[in-house]
Design a protein around this motif. Structure first.
Motif, PDB file in Angstrom:
ATOM      1  N   ALA A 117      -1.292   1.246  17.338  1.00  0.00           N
ATOM      2  CA  ALA A 117      -0.234   2.170  18.113  1.00  0.00           C
ATOM      3  C   ALA A 117       0.725   2.164  16.807  1.00  0.00           C
ATOM      4  N   ILE A 118       0.237   0.696  15.954  1.00  0.00           N
ATOM      5  CA  ILE A 118       1.609   0.367  14.724  1.00  0.00           C
ATOM      6  C   ILE A 118       1.049   1.785  14.010  1.00  0.00           C
ATOM      7  N   GLU A 119       0.014   2.558  13.638  1.00  0.00           N
ATOM      8  CA  GLU A 119      -0.359   3.255  11.734  1.00  0.00           C
ATOM      9  C   GLU A 119       0.419   4.205  11.898  1.00  0.00           C
ATOM     10  N   LYS A 120       1.669   4.415  12.766  1.00  0.00           N
ATOM     11  CA  LYS A 120       2.685   6.022  12.288  1.00  0.00           C
ATOM     12  C   LYS A 120       4.045   5.338  11.781  1.00  0.00           C
ATOM     13  N   ALA A 121       4.693   3.852  12.448  1.00  0.00           N
ATOM     14  CA  ALA A 121       5.397   2.896  12.530  1.00  0.00           C
ATOM     15  C   ALA A 121       4.961   2.590  10.222  1.00  0.00           C
ATOM     16  N   ILE A 122       3.565   2.061  10.388  1.00  0.00           N
ATOM     17  CA  ILE A 122       3.849   2.431   9.056  1.00  0.00           C
ATOM     18  C   ILE A 122       3.435   2.650   7.466  1.00  0.00           C
ATOM     19  N   LEU A 123       2.964   3.614   8.423  1.00  0.00           N
ATOM     20  CA  LEU A 123       2.790   5.596   7.965  1.00  0.00           C
ATOM     21  C   LEU A 123       4.272   5.556   6.975  1.00  0.00           C
ATOM     22  N   SER A 124       5.627   5.489   7.998  1.00  0.00           N
ATOM     23  CA  SER A 124       6.528   6.064   7.269  1.00  0.00           C
ATOM     24  C   SER A 124       7.589   4.662   7.065  1.00  0.00           C
ATOM     25  N   LEU A 125       7.160   3.952   7.084  1.00  0.00           N
ATOM     26  CA  LEU A 125       8.180   2.809   6.311  1.00  0.00           C
ATOM     27  C   LEU A 125       6.935   2.456   4.963  1.00  0.00           C
ATOM     28  N   ALA A 126       5.794   3.194   4.664  1.00  0.00           N
ATOM     29  CA  ALA A 126       5.776   3.493   3.325  1.00  0.00           C
ATOM     30  C   ALA A 126       5.514   5.058   2.810  1.00  0.00           C
ATOM     31  N   ASN A 127       6.115   5.869   2.988  1.00  0.00           N
ATOM     32  CA  ASN A 127       6.949   6.564   2.998  1.00  0.00           C
ATOM     33  C   ASN A 127       7.951   6.667   2.603  1.00  0.00           C
ATOM     34  N   SER A 128       8.880   5.579   2.940  1.00  0.00           N
ATOM     35  CA  SER A 128      10.503   5.426   2.824  1.00  0.00           C
ATOM     36  C   SER A 128      10.161   4.673   2.275  1.00  0.00           C
ATOM     37  N   PHE A 129       9.915   3.295   1.837  1.00  0.00           N
ATOM     38  CA  PHE A 129       9.712   2.555   0.870  1.00  0.00           C
ATOM     39  C   PHE A 129       9.569   3.480  -0.664  1.00  0.00           C
ATOM     40  N   LEU A 130       8.838   4.464  -0.351  1.00  0.00           N
ATOM     41  CA  LEU A 130       7.879   4.986  -2.029  1.00  0.00           C
ATOM     42  C   LEU A 130       8.958   6.147  -2.093  1.00  0.00           C
ATOM     43  N   GLU A 131       9.607   6.339  -1.577  1.00  0.00           N
ATOM     44  CA  GLU A 131      10.438   8.102  -1.617  1.00  0.00           C
ATOM     45  C   GLU A 131      11.743   7.102  -2.194  1.00  0.00           C
ATOM     46  N   LYS A 132      12.090   6.051  -1.948  1.00  0.00           N
ATOM     47  CA  LYS A 132      12.994   5.075  -2.438  1.00  0.00           C
ATOM     48  C   LYS A 132      12.633   4.450  -4.091  1.00  0.00           C
ATOM     49  N   ASN A 133      11.636   4.368  -4.503  1.00  0.00           N
ATOM     50  CA  ASN A 133      10.694   3.645  -5.956  1.00  0.00           C
ATOM     51  C   ASN A 133      10.646   1.908  -5.605  1.00  0.00           C
ATOM     52  N   GLN A 134      10.763   1.708  -3.984  1.00  0.00           N
ATOM     53  CA  GLN A 134      10.421   0.726  -4.045  1.00  0.00           C
ATOM     54  C   GLN A 134       8.609   0.041  -3.898  1.00  0.00           C
ATOM     55  N   TRP A 135       8.340  -1.086  -3.480  1.00  0.00           N
ATOM     56  CA  TRP A 135       7.033  -1.129  -3.011  1.00  0.00           C
ATOM     57  C   TRP A 135       6.162  -1.392  -2.242  1.00  0.00           C
ATOM     58  N   VAL A 136       5.375  -1.164  -2.132  1.00  0.00           N
ATOM     59  CA  VAL A 136       3.966  -0.814  -1.770  1.00  0.00           C
ATOM     60  C   VAL A 136       3.094  -1.845  -1.224  1.00  0.00           C
ATOM     61  N   ILE A 137       2.287  -2.255  -1.035  1.00  0.00           N
ATOM     62  CA  ILE A 137       1.691  -3.240  -1.682  1.00  0.00           C
ATOM     63  C   ILE A 137       0.853  -3.821  -0.342  1.00  0.00           C
ATOM     64  N   PHE A 138      -0.824  -3.934  -0.938  1.00  0.00           N
ATOM     65  CA  PHE A 138      -1.552  -3.996   0.330  1.00  0.00           C
ATOM     66  C   PHE A 138      -2.007  -5.663   0.294  1.00  0.00           C
ATOM     67  N   PRO A 139      -2.470  -6.267   0.999  1.00  0.00           N
ATOM     68  CA  PRO A 139      -2.724  -7.503   1.113  1.00  0.00           C
ATOM     69  C   PRO A 139      -3.435  -7.819   1.939  1.00  0.00           C
ATOM     70  N   THR A 140      -5.297  -7.550   1.429  1.00  0.00           N
ATOM     71  CA  THR A 140      -6.183  -7.444   2.343  1.00  0.00           C
ATOM     72  C   THR A 140      -6.907  -8.645   2.442  1.00  0.00           C
ATOM     73  N   ASP A 141      -7.902  -9.265   3.208  1.00  0.00           N
ATOM     74  CA  ASP A 141      -8.391 -10.191   3.979  1.00  0.00           C
ATOM     75  C   ASP A 141     -10.377  -9.293   3.005  1.00  0.00           C
ATOM     76  N   LEU A 142     -10.978 -10.273   2.229  1.00  0.00           N
ATOM     77  CA  LEU A 142     -11.800 -10.402   2.028  1.00  0.00           C
ATOM     78  C   LEU A 142     -13.090 -11.403   1.547  1.00  0.00           C
ATOM     79  N   HIS A 143     -14.197 -11.576   2.592  1.00  0.00           N
ATOM     80  CA  HIS A 143     -14.690 -12.624   2.931  1.00  0.00           C
ATOM     81  C   HIS A 143     -16.132 -12.042   2.217  1.00  0.00           C
TER      82      HIS A 143
END
Length: 187
Positions: A34-60
């Motif tokens: 359910a949060i996918e759309k909000a995440i995408l909206s934020l990611a687009n907004s940050f990138l449009e403003k030349n701000q950073w989008v960072i993906f810290p992702t679990d690896l095991h």
């Protein structure tokens, strides 16, 4: 005089198939989806403003005898598996934008995105001082990342529509904790 302008980064934490898809190994299911759309909206907004989008992702590694999560949870986010890929449209967004210098994907092996990683150096070298935390799970990896961010004097913003957990009570507790103990702004 106004306050200093903050340089911001959006951290999209652990938004992978194993944590979000219905058939994920350690999924929070519908709340995560359910949060996918909000995440995408934020990611687009940050990138449009030349701000950073960072993906810290679990690896095991499967059955790693030296990792404390091995005895807590089923195997998840294993290297080179479907479960470790970013979920749904967020994966499509990442594939499209991964070459952008303001998009950064990195591996983590603990709840906090700061532990055993170069995240703090990455942020400090770019003069980033405000972190927006999104992803899953609110009361585990997002929480531990927020605690470390607070202890390292970063400003913290939690977009409530962009975090989720498999535990509704844990989710609500974490939101209160962010605000009351970590001085996070909840939007």
């Amino acid at each position: 005089m106004g306050g200093a302008i903050l340089t911001k980064a959006l951290l999209i934490i652990d938004y992978t198939n194993d944590f979000v898809a219905d058939s994920g190994a350690l999924t929070c299911g519908q709340p995560g989806q359910a949060i996918e759309k909000a995440i995408l909206s934020l990611a687009n907004s940050f990138l449009e403003k030349n701000q950073w989008v960072i993906f810290p992702t679990d690896l095991h590694q499967k059955n790693d005898p030296y990792h404390p999560e091995t005895n807590l949870f089923p195997p998840h986010n294993l290297k080179n598996t479907w479960g470790r890929k970013l979920f749904g449209k967020v994966n499509n967004w990442y594939q499209k934008n991964q070459e952008n210098s303001h998009v950064y994907f990195f591996d983590k092996n603990r709840y906090s995105a700061f532990v055993n990683t170069n995240l703090e150096n990455y942020l400090r070298s770019r003069k980033i001082d405000e972190l927006w935390l999104a992803g899953v799970c609110t009361d585990i990896c997002v929480l531990h990342t927020a605690i470390d961010a607070y202890n390292k004097n970063f400003k913290i913003v939690i977009p409530q529509a962009a975090v989720a957990s498999f535990d509704p009570q844990g989710h609500q507790w974490a939101l209160r904790h962010f605000k009351n103990c970590l001085a996070a702004k909840i939007i």
